[in-house]
Structure formats: C-alpha cells, structure tokens
Design a protein around this motif. Structure first.
Motif, PDB file in Angstrom:
ATOM      1  N   LYS A   7      -5.736 -13.658 -11.267  1.00  0.00           N
ATOM      2  CA  LYS A   7      -6.264 -14.362 -12.118  1.00  0.00           C
ATOM      3  C   LYS A   7      -4.470 -14.596 -12.991  1.00  0.00           C
ATOM      4  N   ASN A   8      -4.140 -15.608 -13.629  1.00  0.00           N
ATOM      5  CA  ASN A   8      -2.549 -15.909 -14.035  1.00  0.00           C
ATOM      6  C   ASN A   8      -2.770 -16.144 -15.811  1.00  0.00           C
ATOM      7  N   ILE A   9      -1.839 -15.396 -16.594  1.00  0.00           N
ATOM      8  CA  ILE A   9      -1.875 -15.711 -17.507  1.00  0.00           C
ATOM      9  C   ILE A   9      -0.369 -17.070 -17.799  1.00  0.00           C
ATOM     10  N   GLU A  41      -9.628 -23.028 -12.916  1.00  0.00           N
ATOM     11  CA  GLU A  41      -9.310 -22.209 -11.546  1.00  0.00           C
ATOM     12  C   GLU A  41      -9.381 -20.274 -11.942  1.00  0.00           C
ATOM     13  N   ASP A  42      -8.020 -20.548 -11.486  1.00  0.00           N
ATOM     14  CA  ASP A  42      -7.336 -18.816 -11.520  1.00  0.00           C
ATOM     15  C   ASP A  42      -7.026 -18.563 -13.169  1.00  0.00           C
ATOM     16  N   ALA A  43      -7.107 -19.428 -13.732  1.00  0.00           N
ATOM     17  CA  ALA A  43      -6.457 -19.035 -15.579  1.00  0.00           C
ATOM     18  C   ALA A  43      -7.199 -18.359 -16.793  1.00  0.00           C
ATOM     19  N   ALA A  44      -6.532 -16.842 -16.533  1.00  0.00           N
ATOM     20  CA  ALA A  44      -7.264 -15.506 -17.633  1.00  0.00           C
ATOM     21  C   ALA A  44      -6.707 -15.827 -19.282  1.00  0.00           C
ATOM     22  N   ALA A  45      -5.740 -17.022 -18.773  1.00  0.00           N
ATOM     23  CA  ALA A  45      -5.848 -17.240 -20.738  1.00  0.00           C
ATOM     24  C   ALA A  45      -4.295 -18.509 -20.939  1.00  0.00           C
ATOM     25  N   ILE A  46      -4.196 -19.099 -21.617  1.00  0.00           N
ATOM     26  CA  ILE A  46      -3.164 -20.414 -21.717  1.00  0.00           C
ATOM     27  C   ILE A  46      -2.558 -20.068 -22.337  1.00  0.00           C
ATOM     28  N   PHE A  47      -1.314 -20.239 -23.099  1.00  0.00           N
ATOM     29  CA  PHE A  47      -0.298 -20.264 -24.041  1.00  0.00           C
ATOM     30  C   PHE A  47       0.116 -21.289 -24.131  1.00  0.00           C
ATOM     31  N   ILE A  48      -0.004 -21.871 -25.594  1.00  0.00           N
ATOM     32  CA  ILE A  48       1.208 -23.262 -25.853  1.00  0.00           C
ATOM     33  C   ILE A  48       1.739 -23.128 -26.748  1.00  0.00           C
ATOM     34  N   VAL A  49       2.772 -22.601 -26.670  1.00  0.00           N
ATOM     35  CA  VAL A  49       3.941 -22.667 -27.100  1.00  0.00           C
ATOM     36  C   VAL A  49       4.726 -23.369 -27.850  1.00  0.00           C
ATOM     37  N   ASP A  79     -14.348 -24.048 -23.697  1.00  0.00           N
ATOM     38  CA  ASP A  79     -16.275 -24.140 -24.100  1.00  0.00           C
ATOM     39  C   ASP A  79     -16.085 -23.518 -22.319  1.00  0.00           C
ATOM     40  N   SER A  80     -14.316 -23.591 -20.884  1.00  0.00           N
ATOM     41  CA  SER A  80     -15.675 -22.811 -19.912  1.00  0.00           C
ATOM     42  C   SER A  80     -14.819 -21.390 -20.471  1.00  0.00           C
ATOM     43  N   GLY A  81     -14.945 -21.015 -21.277  1.00  0.00           N
ATOM     44  CA  GLY A  81     -14.341 -19.083 -21.835  1.00  0.00           C
ATOM     45  C   GLY A  81     -13.131 -18.827 -21.076  1.00  0.00           C
ATOM     46  N   ILE A  82     -12.138 -19.986 -20.845  1.00  0.00           N
ATOM     47  CA  ILE A  82     -11.085 -19.710 -20.823  1.00  0.00           C
ATOM     48  C   ILE A  82     -10.140 -19.363 -22.439  1.00  0.00           C
ATOM     49  N   PRO A  83     -10.121 -18.603 -22.640  1.00  0.00           N
ATOM     50  CA  PRO A  83      -8.906 -18.430 -23.997  1.00  0.00           C
ATOM     51  C   PRO A  83      -7.485 -19.527 -23.719  1.00  0.00           C
ATOM     52  N   LEU A  84      -7.600 -20.403 -24.660  1.00  0.00           N
ATOM     53  CA  LEU A  84      -5.949 -21.093 -25.092  1.00  0.00           C
ATOM     54  C   LEU A  84      -5.891 -20.229 -26.590  1.00  0.00           C
ATOM     55  N   TYR A  85      -3.811 -19.628 -26.928  1.00  0.00           N
ATOM     56  CA  TYR A  85      -3.718 -19.681 -27.533  1.00  0.00           C
ATOM     57  C   TYR A  85      -2.121 -20.852 -28.002  1.00  0.00           C
ATOM     58  N   PHE A  86      -2.731 -20.751 -29.702  1.00  0.00           N
ATOM     59  CA  PHE A  86      -1.523 -21.962 -29.952  1.00  0.00           C
ATOM     60  C   PHE A  86      -0.817 -21.992 -30.735  1.00  0.00           C
ATOM     61  N   PHE A  87       0.561 -21.708 -30.432  1.00  0.00           N
ATOM     62  CA  PHE A  87       1.978 -21.313 -31.904  1.00  0.00           C
ATOM     63  C   PHE A  87       2.070 -22.996 -32.183  1.00  0.00           C
ATOM     64  N   VAL A  88       1.930 -23.152 -34.011  1.00  0.00           N
ATOM     65  CA  VAL A  88       2.695 -24.109 -34.424  1.00  0.00           C
ATOM     66  C   VAL A  88       4.436 -24.322 -33.959  1.00  0.00           C
ATOM     67  N   GLY A  89       4.891 -26.124 -33.336  1.00  0.00           N
ATOM     68  CA  GLY A  89       5.963 -25.840 -33.150  1.00  0.00           C
ATOM     69  C   GLY A  89       7.371 -26.005 -34.556  1.00  0.00           C
ATOM     70  N   ASN A  90       7.643 -27.207 -34.360  1.00  0.00           N
ATOM     71  CA  ASN A  90       8.552 -27.469 -35.768  1.00  0.00           C
ATOM     72  C   ASN A  90       8.520 -28.673 -36.158  1.00  0.00           C
ATOM     73  N   HIS A  91       7.577 -29.499 -34.722  1.00  0.00           N
ATOM     74  CA  HIS A  91       7.290 -31.095 -34.723  1.00  0.00           C
ATOM     75  C   HIS A  91       5.665 -30.542 -35.206  1.00  0.00           C
ATOM     76  N   ASP A  92       4.649 -29.892 -34.816  1.00  0.00           N
ATOM     77  CA  ASP A  92       3.588 -29.927 -35.426  1.00  0.00           C
ATOM     78  C   ASP A  92       3.196 -28.953 -35.981  1.00  0.00           C
ATOM     79  N   MET A  93       3.738 -28.005 -36.815  1.00  0.00           N
ATOM     80  CA  MET A  93       3.240 -27.231 -37.557  1.00  0.00           C
ATOM     81  C   MET A  93       2.340 -27.364 -38.812  1.00  0.00           C
ATOM     82  N   TRP A  94       2.645 -28.992 -39.068  1.00  0.00           N
ATOM     83  CA  TRP A  94       1.042 -29.008 -40.270  1.00  0.00           C
ATOM     84  C   TRP A  94      -0.097 -28.920 -40.010  1.00  0.00           C
TER      85      TRP A  94
END
Length: 252
Positions: A7-9, A41-49, A79-94
């Motif tokens: 698996k990968n992050i 299929e191989d994602a243990a977690a996904i970070f959108i920064v 929904d499939s059980g893969i955790p996603l994490y989101f960090f707000v940027g300067n364009h989508d902070m609200w």
C-alpha cells in the motif's frame, strides 16, 4: 499509522479547479479523477494539501456550482474505507463543515504532524509560512476572521464568486514567473521555514504545496522538503510506500 505492505500514501495539491475557464478546468478535473481511480486499489491514505479549488466559499444554503466529478470521486474513496485528509489553501480556506459532513474528510487549517512507519511528517499547504510576505500574512488574518467571512456571505453568490475569481486571477498573474523557477536555497521561504522548525524538532519529511513547483530538497539531519507542484503544469504528486518517499508525475 503503519502502511500495510503493498500500500501507499499519496500526497497531491494545487488543482485550482475553476480556472482559467470551464473547459480547461473540466479537462483537468477529469484527469485528476482518472488518477484517483488508478490509485484506489493501493492507497492506504490520500492527502490533498490545499487549493483543490481556485475559490471555494460555503454559503449557508449554497454549494459552488460544478466540480461534481471530483467531489463524487472523493466520496467514493472515503465510502470505500480509504481515509482522505484535506488541508485548506489560500484559495479554498473558507470551509464550513461540508467536507466533514458530506464526504467524511477531516479539514486542517494549519500544518499538522503525522507519523507513518516511524517516519515523522509535517504536512500543510505552505501559505504564510517562513520569512517575508507580510502583506499576505495580514490579509490571511482578515480572511480567517469569522466576522469578515460572515460579511462576505451576505453578498449574493454571483457577486461574491465574481470578486473572488477576479482577485485570484490578479494574484496569479503577479506571481506566475516566480512560481516557474527555483529561487535558490536562501530565497525559498519554505526552505527557510523548514530550517527554523528543525532547530526545535526533527521531521523526516516536510510536505507542502502552494509553491506550484515540484521540489525535492535535502535538509540537515537527513530531512527532506517536498513541494508537490501542481496539476496545472506538472501533474505532480508524492508517494510514500512505508520506506521511501518519491516525487512523481502522472502522464496518462
């Protein structure tokens, strides 16, 4: 968190969906969705920064028009059980609860540390960190102010979104050339920030976006600063397999 064998992050940032026009944004959105489908299929977690959108404001009863493909794919992944994490940027902070309530995605407003397989990560969008840029740091305080956000919400969405996109376009035009080239160790503010942090605490990896330039820079003590680039010019991302972290590019 332990990364299971095989698996990968994944880390990616700066999609800026919504610009420069609908057709270009839609093409980019479909490209990103193909990437996310390919790593399911191989994602243990996904970070959108950060800076998923070029502008995002959650009106009380209104969700910004468009982006149904990326939002639907993110919902499918969680929904499939893969955790996603989101960090707000300067364009989508609200942000105001939509991602947490509808997509089950935690939202972070400041850099946060994580540990995977014994490796320490500091992850954040990167805006307003390091020396200089005092003007933006002042504006960021205003943008983060709840009263100012409430006042903006009084504007009809058509007017508010129009003002925001005009401001975003002006900002990008002013910084476009700087974004395209490495400025040197002494002038890269996020490198300076990483060095300051390392004086107090060790991290193996610093993961940031915002800079729009893929960077893999070695720091003291075996630490590395990774900038994720963007999905406008580079289609770049980072992947951690539990042992190694690599900066890669999505071609298909």
């Amino acid at each position: 968190m332990q990364v299971p064998t095989g698996k990968n992050i994944y880390f990616l940032s700066d999609f800026h969906l919504g610009v420069p026009d609908h057709a270009s944004s839609l093409k980019r959105e479909k490209h990103i969705v193909r990437f996310l489908s390919g790593i399911k299929e191989d994602a243990a977690a996904i970070f959108i920064v950060g800076d998923l959108f070029d502008f995002w404001y959650e009106y009380k009863k209104v969700v910004p028009k468009g982006f149904v493909r990326i939002l639907g794919k993110m919902a499918e992944l969680t929904d499939s059980g893969i955790p996603l994490y989101f960090f707000v940027g300067n364009h989508d902070m609200w942000m105001s609860g939509y991602f947490e309530n509808e997509l089950s995605i935690p939202v972070y407003y400041e850099p946060k540390d994580f540990e995977f397989n014994g490796k320490k990560f500091l992850i954040g969008h990167g805006d307003g960190l390091g020396p200089g840029d005092t003007g933006y740091k002042f504006l960021k305080k205003i943008f983060r102010n709840k009263a100012c956000q409430w006042l903006f919400g009084l504007l009809p969405p058509y007017i508010g979104m129009g003002i925001a996109h005009w401001s975003s376009k002006s900002s990008r035009a002013a910084t476009g050339e700087d974004d395209a080239q490495f400025l040197g160790e002494d002038k890269e503010w996020l490198i300076s920030y990483c060095k300051e942090v390392l004086q107090q605490k060790h991290y193996d990896f610093f993961i940031f976006g915002h800079r729009h330039l893929p960077i893999d820079f070695s720091l003291s003590g075996g630490s590395r600063y990774i900038n994720l680039g963007d999905w406008i010019r580079y289609n770049s991302y980072a992947v951690f397999d539990g042992q190694r972290l690599e900066l890669k590019y999505f071609e298909s």
